[in-house]
Design an enzyme around this catalytic site. Sequence first.
Site, PDB file in Angstrom:
ATOM      1  N   GLY A 262       0.703  -1.043  -0.005  1.00 40.90           N
ATOM      2  CA  GLY A 262      -0.043  -0.066  -0.247  1.00 40.90           C
ATOM      3  C   GLY A 262       0.908   1.098   0.104  1.00 40.90           C
ATOM      4  O   GLY A 262       1.861   1.337   0.575  1.00 40.90           O
TER       5      GLY A 262
ATOM      6  N   GLN B 163       3.457   9.792   0.595  1.00 44.53           N
ATOM      7  CA  GLN B 163       4.594   9.105   0.878  1.00 44.53           C
ATOM      8  C   GLN B 163       5.737   9.440  -0.226  1.00 44.53           C
ATOM      9  O   GLN B 163       6.863   9.029  -0.182  1.00 44.53           O
ATOM     10  CB  GLN B 163       4.346   7.543   0.790  1.00 44.53           C
ATOM     11  CG  GLN B 163       3.585   7.233   2.171  1.00 44.53           C
ATOM     12  CD  GLN B 163       3.381   5.851   2.553  1.00 44.53           C
ATOM     13  OE1 GLN B 163       2.563   5.301   2.073  1.00 44.53           O
ATOM     14  NE2 GLN B 163       4.335   5.167   3.162  1.00 44.53           N
TER      15      GLN B 163
ATOM     16  N   CYS C 204       5.702  -0.068   7.599  1.00 41.77           N
ATOM     17  CA  CYS C 204       5.364   1.354   6.637  1.00 41.77           C
ATOM     18  C   CYS C 204       6.588   1.609   5.812  1.00 41.77           C
ATOM     19  O   CYS C 204       7.623   1.586   6.421  1.00 41.77           O
ATOM     20  CB  CYS C 204       4.915   2.330   7.537  1.00 41.77           C
ATOM     21  SG  CYS C 204       4.732   3.962   6.603  1.00 41.77           S
ATOM     22  N   LEU C 205       6.486   1.768   4.386  1.00 47.04           N
ATOM     23  CA  LEU C 205       7.329   2.180   3.601  1.00 47.04           C
ATOM     24  C   LEU C 205       8.460   3.433   4.099  1.00 47.04           C
ATOM     25  O   LEU C 205       9.393   3.635   3.797  1.00 47.04           O
ATOM     26  CB  LEU C 205       6.926   2.245   2.359  1.00 47.04           C
ATOM     27  CG  LEU C 205       6.332   0.998   1.626  1.00 47.04           C
ATOM     28  CD1 LEU C 205       5.945   1.162   0.126  1.00 47.04           C
ATOM     29  CD2 LEU C 205       7.591  -0.194   1.453  1.00 47.04           C
TER      30      LEU C 205
ATOM     31  N   HIS D 285      -4.747   2.153   7.515  1.00 49.59           N
ATOM     32  CA  HIS D 285      -3.453   2.666   7.723  1.00 49.59           C
ATOM     33  C   HIS D 285      -2.998   3.717   6.525  1.00 49.59           C
ATOM     34  O   HIS D 285      -2.492   4.723   6.849  1.00 49.59           O
ATOM     35  CB  HIS D 285      -2.439   1.352   7.373  1.00 49.59           C
ATOM     36  CG  HIS D 285      -0.963   1.754   7.286  1.00 49.59           C
ATOM     37  ND1 HIS D 285       0.072   1.162   8.370  1.00 49.59           N
ATOM     38  CD2 HIS D 285      -0.088   2.485   6.490  1.00 49.59           C
ATOM     39  CE1 HIS D 285       1.035   1.801   7.975  1.00 49.59           C
ATOM     40  NE2 HIS D 285       1.099   2.252   7.062  1.00 49.59           N
ATOM     41  N   GLU D 286      -3.470   3.388   5.335  1.00 49.91           N
ATOM     42  CA  GLU D 286      -3.368   4.390   4.282  1.00 49.91           C
ATOM     43  C   GLU D 286      -4.292   5.704   4.631  1.00 49.91           C
ATOM     44  O   GLU D 286      -3.768   6.751   4.065  1.00 49.91           O
ATOM     45  CB  GLU D 286      -3.428   3.763   2.975  1.00 49.91           C
ATOM     46  CG  GLU D 286      -2.732   2.419   2.608  1.00 49.91           C
ATOM     47  CD  GLU D 286      -1.295   2.788   2.873  1.00 49.91           C
ATOM     48  OE1 GLU D 286      -0.846   4.063   2.538  1.00 49.91           O
ATOM     49  OE2 GLU D 286      -0.704   1.857   2.950  1.00 49.91           O
TER      50      GLU D 286
ATOM     51  N   HIS E 270      -2.523   8.003   6.634  1.00 49.85           N
ATOM     52  CA  HIS E 270      -1.433   8.898   5.951  1.00 49.85           C
ATOM     53  C   HIS E 270      -1.977  10.068   5.425  1.00 49.85           C
ATOM     54  O   HIS E 270      -1.283  10.888   5.520  1.00 49.85           O
ATOM     55  CB  HIS E 270      -0.816   7.924   4.663  1.00 49.85           C
ATOM     56  CG  HIS E 270       0.439   6.985   5.022  1.00 49.85           C
ATOM     57  ND1 HIS E 270       1.462   7.582   5.645  1.00 49.85           N
ATOM     58  CD2 HIS E 270       0.604   5.778   5.139  1.00 49.85           C
ATOM     59  CE1 HIS E 270       2.219   6.727   5.974  1.00 49.85           C
ATOM     60  NE2 HIS E 270       1.998   5.381   5.497  1.00 49.85           N
TER      61      HIS E 270
HETATM   62 NI    NI Z   1       2.505   3.508   5.647  1.00 50.17          NI
END
Ligand code: NI
Length: 176
Positions: A46, A51, A94-95, A136-137, A140
Amino acid sequence: MAVREIIKLPDKRLRLKSEPVKQIDASIRKLVDDMFETMYKAPGIGLAAIQIGIPKRVITLDLSKKEQDHAPRVFINPEITWHSEERAKFEEGCLSIPEYYEEVERPTAVKVRYLDLAGKKHEIDAKGLLATCLQHEIDHINGVLFIDHISKLKRDRVIKKFVKAAKENAAKKVEA
Ligand code: NI
């Protein structure tokens, strides 16, 4: 398409509240293409536009296990319209906070309203991994990170680690 740089903790842009998409035009389609390419390369399941430094309410997901079963999904202006009372813990990563994993408790099911790339409205019932990833997204695009849902002790520790790493990286760049 292009692989874009994924911004990392403690980059302040991760705390921005992203703006709704007003018109799904060529620039949004290009953004989505770049997000998929960046997400697959990472690899991750995701990604939110912020990001890669773009404060727009756009999310890409692909929860397929194998590359040959790619199932790319785009959520534009997603909103949680309902969540279950029941909650469960899942390990999240998380990236933007690489190589850090921690259990996060969230509602087990949500309803999410969003637009697809053609501008069509949808509302889906999500549970399990899909519900976790969407929450989660969506966090963000509201400037919230999964570490905000863990204990302050653990959060302070991981932030400190990433601040230190960022300083060391900046020092290396100056030396080079
Ligand atoms: Ni994340």
